[in-house]
Design a protein around this motif. Structure first.
Motif, PDB file in Angstrom:
ATOM      1  N   VAL A   1     -17.784 -32.629 -16.963  1.00 14.04           N
ATOM      2  CA  VAL A   1     -18.627 -33.242 -15.931  1.00 14.04           C
ATOM      3  C   VAL A   1     -18.828 -32.206 -14.843  1.00 14.04           C
ATOM      4  O   VAL A   1     -17.856 -31.686 -14.276  1.00 14.04           O
ATOM      5  CB  VAL A   1     -17.993 -34.515 -15.340  1.00 14.04           C
ATOM      6  N   THR A   2     -20.082 -31.893 -14.576  1.00 12.05           N
ATOM      7  CA  THR A   2     -20.423 -31.046 -13.440  1.00 12.05           C
ATOM      8  C   THR A   2     -21.023 -31.939 -12.365  1.00 12.05           C
ATOM      9  O   THR A   2     -21.674 -32.948 -12.668  1.00 12.05           O
ATOM     10  CB  THR A   2     -21.411 -29.935 -13.845  1.00 12.05           C
TER      11      THR A   2
ATOM     12  N   GLN B   1     -24.681 -25.301 -18.864  1.00 12.25           N
ATOM     13  CA  GLN B   1     -24.162 -25.110 -20.217  1.00 12.25           C
ATOM     14  C   GLN B   1     -24.360 -23.672 -20.680  1.00 12.25           C
ATOM     15  O   GLN B   1     -23.520 -23.127 -21.406  1.00 12.25           O
ATOM     16  CB  GLN B   1     -24.841 -26.090 -21.171  1.00 12.25           C
ATOM     17  N   ARG B   2     -25.443 -23.049 -20.234  1.00 10.76           N
ATOM     18  CA  ARG B   2     -25.673 -21.651 -20.600  1.00 10.76           C
ATOM     19  C   ARG B   2     -24.609 -20.745 -19.971  1.00 10.76           C
ATOM     20  O   ARG B   2     -24.058 -19.856 -20.637  1.00 10.76           O
ATOM     21  CB  ARG B   2     -27.071 -21.233 -20.137  1.00 10.76           C
ATOM     22  N   VAL B   3     -24.306 -20.989 -18.702  1.00  6.89           N
ATOM     23  CA  VAL B   3     -23.264 -20.195 -18.036  1.00  6.89           C
ATOM     24  C   VAL B   3     -21.905 -20.469 -18.659  1.00  6.89           C
ATOM     25  O   VAL B   3     -21.102 -19.552 -18.877  1.00  6.89           O
ATOM     26  CB  VAL B   3     -23.246 -20.504 -16.524  1.00  6.89           C
TER      27      VAL B   3
ATOM     28  N   ALA C   1     -31.464 -32.694 -16.043  1.00  9.57           N
ATOM     29  CA  ALA C   1     -31.505 -32.016 -17.346  1.00  9.57           C
ATOM     30  C   ALA C   1     -31.543 -30.503 -17.186  1.00  9.57           C
ATOM     31  O   ALA C   1     -30.843 -29.766 -17.897  1.00  9.57           O
ATOM     32  CB  ALA C   1     -32.717 -32.498 -18.137  1.00  9.57           C
ATOM     33  N   THR C   2     -32.353 -30.020 -16.246  1.00  8.99           N
ATOM     34  CA  THR C   2     -32.447 -28.573 -16.036  1.00  8.99           C
ATOM     35  C   THR C   2     -31.143 -28.011 -15.491  1.00  8.99           C
ATOM     36  O   THR C   2     -30.685 -26.930 -15.905  1.00  8.99           O
ATOM     37  CB  THR C   2     -33.608 -28.262 -15.073  1.00  8.99           C
ATOM     38  N   ILE C   3     -30.547 -28.742 -14.547  1.00  4.73           N
ATOM     39  CA  ILE C   3     -29.251 -28.312 -13.980  1.00  4.73           C
ATOM     40  C   ILE C   3     -28.205 -28.218 -15.078  1.00  4.73           C
ATOM     41  O   ILE C   3     -27.463 -27.236 -15.191  1.00  4.73           O
ATOM     42  CB  ILE C   3     -28.803 -29.288 -12.880  1.00  4.73           C
TER      43      ILE C   3
END
Length: 711
Positions: free
Chosen positions: A296-297, A315-317, A308-310
């Protein structure tokens, strides 16, 4: 009565500083108001990443006039004495009064201070608080001299009552107080006016700012739990991380993410630590698999796409971070499966302390000590030595290099990968424990042996080189190591003669200063002993006793009871000390115990006075044939019955039974002192009675040094 609202609006305040800042703001302002002559009903402090706020209710509108009289020096006193008095009062000589005082004339200062309006006092107090605020770290910006944790943009200072609100007249380093603040940096950045705390809190909420830190934390906790529940997961508890996240956002918006399958084989501790340290993510565990599979962020904004963008960016980082962790893990496993010799060799280049050698030297010492301690804790000596030799090797691993907090945790995984027994692997994980009051104590024998050896090596080493804690300074965490020894010993019922053990090792450290570590290990292994306790070992034992007192006081055992027990032989056996102290403490909580103590202390006082007066020791020869009263004869009989029971119980270490036996003396002792005069004119009877008191004193000494008990 008036209400006061203060807000200090700045750039982002580090989350770790906010709780202390709230306390400091409340303390500085309320203490200053009271010192200025104002009273108040209540005060509450609040914080978000960009603001500190304080609400004070029921503040008096003005301070009362004060008239103070101070007596000064005589009128014919030296000039410097009079000048000093004038400086302290702020008056001139012609403003002083001359008054007759006994046989001399003296100066009196009459100081009258008129009442002051609250606004004037608040302005002074707030200005001083801002200038002197105790930030752990602060900065200057622009051309001003003001220091603040981050650039300070605005000050809200409003006093309000039934008649309305007024801005406190205040300017600090070019920043003038007003009644205007701002909401969320992105969702509601425009300025707005406020008239008091209720108006302020309501408008902030509409401007997407949740003012109360505890409310933000509770919202994060609840929303994260709901997101996890929807997937059938649980949030891994982490109160410290929850509190930190609440200090990073003004409007928390939790978002749930999923960890990629390629990372699920990483140890859960690695996943949790990586997400916590790098991303401030809460970990989500799947109860069905026992793995951490999600996170959970907490965003600080309500995004148009529902985050969704956040989430995609996070998830990429995260994937990049976990890729690094996976690389470390794979490389470390290769070394572990090869036997970890490279890591063990690498410890030779890691300095533990300039005077105590490398980590490799330390491992040798801990291995020797673990082997010696092993029988006392029920551990196999070979397993204890083997565990001690691998317990520190994970310090050379890439994973622990990246995440030092995983030391020990990773050691267990690597020991298992090397094919070592479970007891050895568990000891590699547990030998650091307990790290603090809230940490559990290892219970497996091999783990206990290595954990004790590790902490005793630290203590004896730093005592040998005279690096002891002083005052509040404890750079090597020796108090924590001492408490760790105490908890390990007590938690496992370990019976170790610490005085002898500490002497052996501190004395061996003296030899180590002139020889090498292998000589040290061989000396210990060969059983080379020093007779008697060396001074530094006695000092270290006293340090352990001090830590023990603190530990037992927190469990409700009186400090004087502990002192009374520590004065007895065997005080280096901490398990024995605690058993005695607990039984004695329990007895003294009863009426019989309290009265018995008074009787024994009365006997000891009378006896010591008589021995000092007569110059002899009354320690033997009491004979019932010289008893003149029934109370004397009853006391003789009670002592005859109790003494063997007390001695047998103490020998068997059945301390509750010993307390029961001595408690039986309460009635006969009370009756004796009620009916008998000890210092009678008949010297034969007097000596007999004093020798009888000696038996009472000695009965008490079988239990503890009761003279140290207060009251």
């Amino acid at each position: 009565m008036m209400d006061l609202l203060i807000e200090l609006f700045s750039e982002e305040i580090p989350a770790r500083m906010q709780a202390r800042a709230r306390e400091d703001l409340k303390r500085l302002i309320t203490d200053g108001l009271v010192e200025g002559g104002l009273t108040y009903a209540s005060a509450g402090a609040f914080s978000t990443p960009r603001r500190l706020a304080l609400a004070v209710e029921g503040l008096t509108a003005e301070s009362k006039p004060v008239r103070e009289e101070r007596k000064g020096p005589r009128t014919d006193a030296p000039e410097k004495a009079i000048e000093g008095f004038l400086r302290s009062t702020g008056l001139t000589l012609d403003q002083l009064e001359r008054r007759a005082d006994k046989k001399a004339e003296v100066f009196f200062a009459v100081i009258e201070k008129p009442g002051r309006r609250a606004a004037e006092i608040v302005a002074e107090v707030l200005a001083a608080a801002i200038r002197d605020f105790p930030w752990p770290k602060s900065m200057r910006w622009g051309s001003g001299n003001l220091r603040w944790v981050r650039p300070l943009h605005s000050i809200v200072a409003i006093l309000s009552d039934e008649a309305g609100a007024q801005v406190v007249p205040l300017t600090v380093e070019g920043i003038t107080a007003g009644d205007t603040t701002r909401g969320h940096r992105f969702m509601a950045p425009d300025a707005f006016r406020v008239t008091g705390f209720d108006d302020y809190a309501a408008k902030l909420r509409r401007a997407r700012v949740m003012l109360d830190h505890d409310e933000r934390e509770a919202a994060i906790r609840q929303d994260a739990a709901n997101l996890a529940f929807a997937r059938g997961w649980d949030i891994v508890p982490d109160d410290a991380l929850m509190a930190e996240i609440a200090g990073l956002v003004e409007w928390p918006v939790p978002l749930m993410g999923v960890i990629e399958d390629r990372f699920l084989s990483l140890p859960p501790e690695v996943l949790q630590t990586s997400m916590k340290e790098h991303q401030k993510f809460l970990s989500a565990r799947n109860p069905a698999t026992g793995r951490i599979e999600g996170f959970v962020t907490v965003a600080n904004i309500e995004a148009p796409d529902d985050g969704a963008t956040i989430l995609k960016g996070n998830q990429r980082v995260l994937a990049a971070r976990l890729s690094d962790a996976a690389f470390f893990w794979d490389n470390d496993l290769r070394v572990a499966k090869a036997g970890m010799e490279d890591w063990a060799e690498g410890l030779k280049s890691v300095t533990f302390h300039a005077k105590l050698g490398s980590q490799a030297d330390r491992v040798e010492r801990i291995a020797a000590l673990a082997r010696e301690v092993a029988p006392a804790v029920g551990a196999d000596a070979d397993a204890a030595e083997q565990a001690a030799r691998v317990a520190k090797v994970d310090l050379r691993s890439a994973m622990v290099g990246e995440f030092p907090e995983l030391q020990g945790t990773m050691g267990r995984y690597y020991a298992q990968a090397a094919g070592l027994p479970d007891a050895v692997a568990d000891a590699a994980r547990d030998h650091w424990r307990p790290k603090g009051e809230s940490d559990s104590v290892p219970a497996q024998p091999v783990s206990v042996a290595v954990a004790l050896a590790d902490k005793l090596d630290t203590l004896t080493g730093f005592w040998a080189i005279d690096e002891k804690p002083t005052g509040s300074k404890d750079p090597f965490a020796l108090r924590r190591a001492a408490l760790g020894v105490i908890r390990l010993v007590l938690g496992n019922g370990v019976r170790v003669p610490l005085a002898e053990l500490l002497s052996d090792y501190i004395d061996a450290r003296r030899v180590l200063a002139e020889q090498d570590v292998h000589f040290f290990s061989a000396r210990i292994a060969a059983g080379v002993k020093r007779r008697g306790i060396v001074p530094k070992a006695a000092d270290l034992l006293a340090f352990l006793h001090d830590r023990l007192k603190v530990h037992l006081r927190e469990q409700g055992i009186r400090h004087d009871v502990i002192d009374a027990v520590l004065a007895m032989p065997g005080s280096d056996d901490l398990t024995l000390v605690v058993a005695r102290a607990t039984a004695l403490n329990d007895m003294l909580k009863t009426e019989d115990g309290t009265n018995l103590l008074q009787g024994i202390k009365r006997a000891a006082n009378i006896l010591s006075q008589a021995e000092e007066k007569d110059g002899v020791e009354y320690a033997f020869g009491a004979d019932p044939k010289f008893a003149e009263t029934d109370e004397e004869r009853a006391l003789f009989a009670a002592l005859d019955a109790a003494e063997p029971k007390i001695a047998a119980a103490m020998k068997a270490e059945d301390f509750p039974a010993a307390m029961t036996a001595i408690a039986a003396l309460r009635g006969p002792i009370d009756a004796f002192f009620e009916a008998v005069q000890v210092n009678t004119d008949n010297q034969i009877v007097r000596r007999n009675r004093l020798n009888l008191l000696s038996r009472i004193r000695e009965a008490g000494r079988l239990i503890a040094d009761l003279t140290k008990i207060e009251g």
